[in-house]
Design a protein around this motif. Structure first.
Motif, mmCIF file in Angstrom:
data_model
loop_
_atom_site.group_PDB
_atom_site.id
_atom_site.type_symbol
_atom_site.label_atom_id
_atom_site.label_comp_id
_atom_site.label_asym_id
_atom_site.label_seq_id
_atom_site.Cartn_x
_atom_site.Cartn_y
_atom_site.Cartn_z
ATOM 1 N N ARG A 175 0.851 -1.196 0.000
ATOM 2 C CA ARG A 175 0.000 0.000 0.000
ATOM 3 C C ARG A 175 0.883 1.242 0.000
ATOM 4 O O ARG A 175 1.969 1.232 0.599
ATOM 5 N N ALA A 176 0.443 2.308 -0.663
ATOM 6 C CA ALA A 176 1.143 3.592 -0.660
ATOM 7 C C ALA A 176 0.111 4.701 -0.601
ATOM 8 O O ALA A 176 -0.909 4.647 -1.287
ATOM 9 N N PHE A 177 0.367 5.718 0.223
ATOM 10 C CA PHE A 177 -0.568 6.837 0.344
ATOM 11 C C PHE A 177 0.199 8.044 0.873
ATOM 12 O O PHE A 177 1.354 7.936 1.291
ATOM 13 N N THR A 178 -0.435 9.191 0.838
ATOM 14 C CA THR A 178 0.178 10.406 1.370
ATOM 15 C C THR A 178 -0.611 10.887 2.584
ATOM 16 O O THR A 178 -1.840 10.744 2.642
ATOM 17 N N VAL A 185 3.876 7.650 2.340
ATOM 18 C CA VAL A 185 3.981 6.520 3.261
ATOM 19 C C VAL A 185 3.765 5.236 2.473
ATOM 20 O O VAL A 185 2.847 5.146 1.656
ATOM 21 N N VAL A 186 4.629 4.260 2.704
ATOM 22 C CA VAL A 186 4.425 2.927 2.141
ATOM 23 C C VAL A 186 4.324 1.945 3.295
ATOM 24 O O VAL A 186 4.991 2.105 4.321
ATOM 25 N N THR A 187 3.486 0.928 3.118
ATOM 26 C CA THR A 187 3.331 -0.076 4.160
ATOM 27 C C THR A 187 3.587 -1.454 3.580
ATOM 28 O O THR A 187 3.469 -1.683 2.379
ATOM 29 N N GLY A 188 3.926 -2.386 4.449
ATOM 30 C CA GLY A 188 4.150 -3.761 4.031
ATOM 31 C C GLY A 188 4.740 -4.561 5.166
ATOM 32 O O GLY A 188 4.949 -4.063 6.273
ATOM 33 N N ALA A 227 12.482 -7.707 10.988
ATOM 34 C CA ALA A 227 11.814 -8.671 10.116
ATOM 35 C C ALA A 227 10.658 -9.342 10.853
ATOM 36 O O ALA A 227 10.776 -9.699 12.023
ATOM 37 N N GLY A 228 9.547 -9.508 10.142
ATOM 38 C CA GLY A 228 8.359 -10.127 10.714
ATOM 39 C C GLY A 228 7.304 -9.129 11.143
ATOM 40 O O GLY A 228 6.167 -9.517 11.420
ATOM 41 N N GLN A 229 7.660 -7.845 11.193
ATOM 42 C CA GLN A 229 6.714 -6.827 11.628
ATOM 43 C C GLN A 229 6.007 -6.175 10.441
ATOM 44 O O GLN A 229 6.554 -6.092 9.343
ATOM 45 N N ARG A 230 4.769 -5.739 10.682
ATOM 46 C CA ARG A 230 4.090 -4.851 9.745
ATOM 47 C C ARG A 230 4.682 -3.463 9.946
ATOM 48 O O ARG A 230 4.800 -2.969 11.065
ATOM 49 N N VAL A 231 5.075 -2.835 8.842
ATOM 50 C CA VAL A 231 5.829 -1.589 8.946
ATOM 51 C C VAL A 231 5.212 -0.546 8.018
ATOM 52 O O VAL A 231 4.806 -0.848 6.893
ATOM 53 N N ALA A 232 5.141 0.696 8.515
ATOM 54 C CA ALA A 232 4.792 1.851 7.696
ATOM 55 C C ALA A 232 6.004 2.764 7.657
ATOM 56 O O ALA A 232 6.520 3.167 8.704
ATOM 57 N N LEU A 233 6.483 3.059 6.448
ATOM 58 C CA LEU A 233 7.652 3.916 6.281
ATOM 59 C C LEU A 233 7.236 5.254 5.702
ATOM 60 O O LEU A 233 6.573 5.311 4.661
ATOM 61 N N ASN A 234 7.614 6.323 6.371
ATOM 62 C CA ASN A 234 7.475 7.664 5.820
ATOM 63 C C ASN A 234 8.756 7.945 5.043
ATOM 64 O O ASN A 234 9.831 8.054 5.622
ATOM 65 N N ILE A 235 8.658 8.003 3.719
ATOM 66 C CA ILE A 235 9.859 8.063 2.887
ATOM 67 C C ILE A 235 9.890 9.346 2.062
ATOM 68 O O ILE A 235 8.849 9.954 1.776
ATOM 69 N N THR A 236 11.096 9.739 1.691
ATOM 70 C CA THR A 236 11.268 10.911 0.842
ATOM 71 C C THR A 236 12.391 10.627 -0.141
ATOM 72 O O THR A 236 13.288 9.827 0.127
ATOM 73 N N GLY A 237 12.335 11.275 -1.278
ATOM 74 C CA GLY A 237 13.351 11.102 -2.305
ATOM 75 C C GLY A 237 13.098 12.075 -3.435
ATOM 76 O O GLY A 237 11.963 12.538 -3.640
ATOM 77 N N ALA A 238 14.146 12.389 -4.185
ATOM 78 C CA ALA A 238 14.060 13.425 -5.215
ATOM 79 C C ALA A 238 12.992 13.125 -6.254
ATOM 80 O O ALA A 238 12.335 14.024 -6.767
ATOM 81 N N ARG A 239 12.795 11.875 -6.602
ATOM 82 C CA ARG A 239 11.864 11.527 -7.675
ATOM 83 C C ARG A 239 10.685 10.708 -7.182
ATOM 84 O O ARG A 239 9.967 10.092 -7.967
ATOM 85 N N LEU A 240 10.481 10.691 -5.873
ATOM 86 C CA LEU A 240 9.418 9.865 -5.309
ATOM 87 C C LEU A 240 8.087 10.606 -5.279
ATOM 88 O O LEU A 240 8.021 11.799 -4.992
ATOM 89 N N SER A 241 7.038 9.859 -5.579
ATOM 90 C CA SER A 241 5.666 10.347 -5.406
ATOM 91 C C SER A 241 4.776 9.120 -5.323
ATOM 92 O O SER A 241 5.197 7.997 -5.634
ATOM 93 N N LYS A 242 3.542 9.325 -4.923
ATOM 94 C CA LYS A 242 2.606 8.198 -4.814
ATOM 95 C C LYS A 242 2.418 7.509 -6.156
ATOM 96 O O LYS A 242 2.210 6.288 -6.232
#
Length: 641
Positions: A175-178, A185-188, A227-242
């Motif tokens: 999943r990915a959302f803003t 934010v990406v989750t997995g 490893a083994g956890q459900r994780v939500a990452l708040n990420i940033t990057g020059a070319r990143l978008s939803k």
């Protein structure tokens, strides 16, 4: 521990998750309107995380995206309806994904108490022979709360599997959302390794760079996820978008970013819901949260029947992230039913020889979950070595763990290859035999250059790997090296008395004006010998490696040619472009001779000409050995270089 729901549509999966956690995982307006789950939903209760999946037959692809990241299953069967088609299909999927523990919930028990025994017996018969055989079967009502505490206790009694904390991090994005004020934010599920705030990772397969600004693990703010956890990452990057993040992507360490378009796997077909597969059939492939079309090529047979297993090459229509040990599920061409699944054995297979006996033996040897066990097995079959980078990346082995793995097998790590001791001894014997044969047939030559030597062997490692083997043999004294030539330590070259006389006079003359040495006719005048005699001697010396004939009758010391190649690289500068004028000025030998030298370098592959400019190939600079002065050559001559 991550619990995944499974079961037929409208059997009460979402209501049951809400009863266990207090969270309604149906978040979409359409889900509320229709009363069914359409997309993945998530909820948490203490150490338990729940992934609620759709049960509709048309949404099995979404169910697969969620099921790929779970540790245990919550198989839900409504008592009034009993076992239904997606009950069976979801159970097949859980088995194919290797989900070996879970609990069965008989929902809506308040509506059909009289059916508990009947449905329980039918379920135990269905589960027999599957990884969930013997799982607790618990009647429950999400409305009254009956059985919910007992169900929760049974789920807590499941043991989370061991996860690979030692490997590089891999997070399967589902999943990915803003979020306002936070950004993307990406989750997995974190499949392996650890991720910490400020880590710099990659989005794969696109390769976009990202930085972790913050993270939540199991729905709680944290500095690190494991490893083994459900994780939500708040990420940033020059070319990143939803828009550039898709379900099925991975967030990985750069060391294991290697998208694949082909992989070798062991797959099996289900006994039911499957037809025989023939060569080049198309299937829907599900791996992690990814879903792509693939062509399946059978490696060890021409037809795969239901309930049988085979080795296959899967050629994908688009790249995905995959490593050895990843589970995969196959659905038919129309995506109407699950037909089988398996496990990735080699995510980086060779293009050629896929069905050769040697390759099939290698693939079978790779069918082991433990890296040391797999490496030991693959080194036990021909040719006795494997590419180190591909194997270690495919098994997600960190660079820091490489030496320990090699030592535990044990294996020999040389030149980008991992080899068995037996393979090294075979190569040692082959190299010695090839050099001995060369010395017998051409005793006047200094030996063989590396590619000529490699091409003479029956077993041929890749060039980089063979170079590593040669370095190993040099270190232990099996062979010796003179510039670009390899020889046996006892090999010596002897000149005739006349050749020695000519060489002792010609060498200092050639060395004095090393960038513009005298030609054959000039040397013949000094020696007072016929040009033909001097020319024949110099050509013999060139075959022995002491001289290089750059152009007809233009003989240079070998070390001088190596020095001129280094000068060419230096004159090319930072832009890598070499002109005849800059090369001439560095050597101060006149335009005509400089052009002759550059044309020789073109023929030798040291330079590549384009118009009036040349590009120096750095990888070819060692073709003539290391640069040196004439004294080094003189010492080499005494050794028979």
């Amino acid at each position: 521990m991550i619990i995944g729901t499974a079961g037929h549509v409208d059997h009460g999966k979402t209501a049951l998750v809400k009863a266990l956690t207090g969270v309604d995982t149906d978040r979409l307006v359409e889900e509320k309107r229709r009363g069914i789950t359409i997309d993945l939903g998530y909820a948490y209760a203490g150490e338990l995380g729940f992934i609620d999946v759709p049960g509709h037959e048309r949404l099995v692809h979404t169910m697969l995206a969620g099921a790929s990241g779970i540790d245990a299953a919550l198989l839900v069967v409504a008592l009034p309806e009993g076992i239904r088609p997606q009950t069976r299909e979801h159970l097949h999927i859980l088995s194919l994904l290797g989900i070996g523990q879970g609990v069965v919930a008989l929902t809506k028990s308040d509506l059909a108490t009289d059916r508990i025994q009947e449905v329980s017996d039918a379920l135990r018969a269905l589960l027999a022979g599957t990884p969930l055989a013997g799982a607790p079967v618990i009647p429950v009502s999400a409305v009254s709360g009956h059985g919910v505490d007992r169900l929760r206790a049974a789920l807590l009694a499941c043991n989370p599997p061991k996860r690979g904390l030692a490997g590089y991090p891999r997070l399967a994005v589902d999943r990915a959302f803003t979020l306002s004020g936070a950004g993307l934010v990406v989750t997995g599920t974190l499949v392996s390794g650890r991720i910490a705030v400020e880590d710099r990772l990659l989005l794969s397969p696109s390769g976009l760079e990202l930085r972790v600004r913050g993270l939540h693990a199991q729905n709680k703010a944290a500095a690190e996820a494991r490893a083994g956890q459900r994780v939500a990452l708040n990420i940033t990057g020059a070319r990143l978008s939803k828009d550039v993040v898709a379900r099925g992507d991975w967030v990985v360490h750069p060391a294991i970013h290697a998208p694949v378009v082909a992989l070798d796997a062991r797959v099996s077909l289900l006994a039911d819901n499957a037809r025989a597969l023939r060569q080049d059939a198309f299937v829907h492939l599900h791996l992690g949260a990814a879903h792509v079309m693939a062509r399946i090529s059978l490696l060890d047979r021409d037809r795969l029947d239901p309930a049988e297993a085979a080795l296959v090459r899967l050629t994908l229509q688009q790249p995905i992230g995959a490593l050895a040990g990843d589970r995969l599920v196959l659905r038919d061409t129309g995506a109407t039913s699950t037909i089988g699944g398996g496990v990735v054995l080699d995510p980086f297979p060779p293009r050629r020889g896929r069905r050769s006996p040697a390759r099939l033996a290698q693939v079978r040897a790779l069918d082991a979950p433990d890296p040391a066990q797999a490496l030991r097995a693959v080194l036990a079959v021909a040719p006795g070595w494997t590419d180190a980078a591909s194997f270690l990346r495919g098994r997600n082995v960190r660079d820091t763990d490489r030496a320990a793995l090699v030592g535990s097998v044990p294996a020999i790590d040389a030149g980008g290859l991992l080899l068995s001791a037996g393979a090294v001894e075979r190569l040692r014997g082959a190299v010695v035999a090839a050099l001995a044969a060369a010395h017998r047939t051409s005793p006047e030559l200094p030996g063989l250059q590396v590619e000529r030597l490699r091409s003479s062997l029956n077993e041929r490692p890749a060039a980089a790997g063979f170079a590593g083997i040669m370095q190993l043999l040099l270190r232990d004294g099996t062979i010796a090296q003179d510039g670009p030539w390899f020889r046996l330590p006892g090999h010596r070259i002897a000149l005739s008395a006349q050749d020695e006389t000519i060489w002792s006079t010609a060498r200092p003359l050639i060395a004095t004006e090393r960038f513009r040495p005298p030609r054959v006719r000039d040397l013949a005048i000094v020696l007072k010998l016929p040009e033909a005699v001097v020319r024949a001697t110099l050509k013999r010396l060139a075959r022995m490696g002491r001289l290089v004939e750059v152009a007809p009758d233009h003989f240079f010391l070998r070390q001088t040619v190596a020095e001129m190649a280094a000068v060419a690289a230096e004159a090319a500068g930072t832009d890598g472009k070499l002109t005849a004028a800059s090369f001439r000025d560095r050597l101060d030998n006149g335009r005509k001779v400089a052009i002759l030298i550059l044309e020789f370098f073109d023929r030798a592959g040291v330079t590549v000409r384009s118009g009036d400019l040349r590009r120096v190939r750095i990888d070819r600079l060692g073709l003539f050995g290391p640069p040196g002065d004439d004294r080094a050559l003189d010492n080499g001559s005494a050794r028979g270089a």
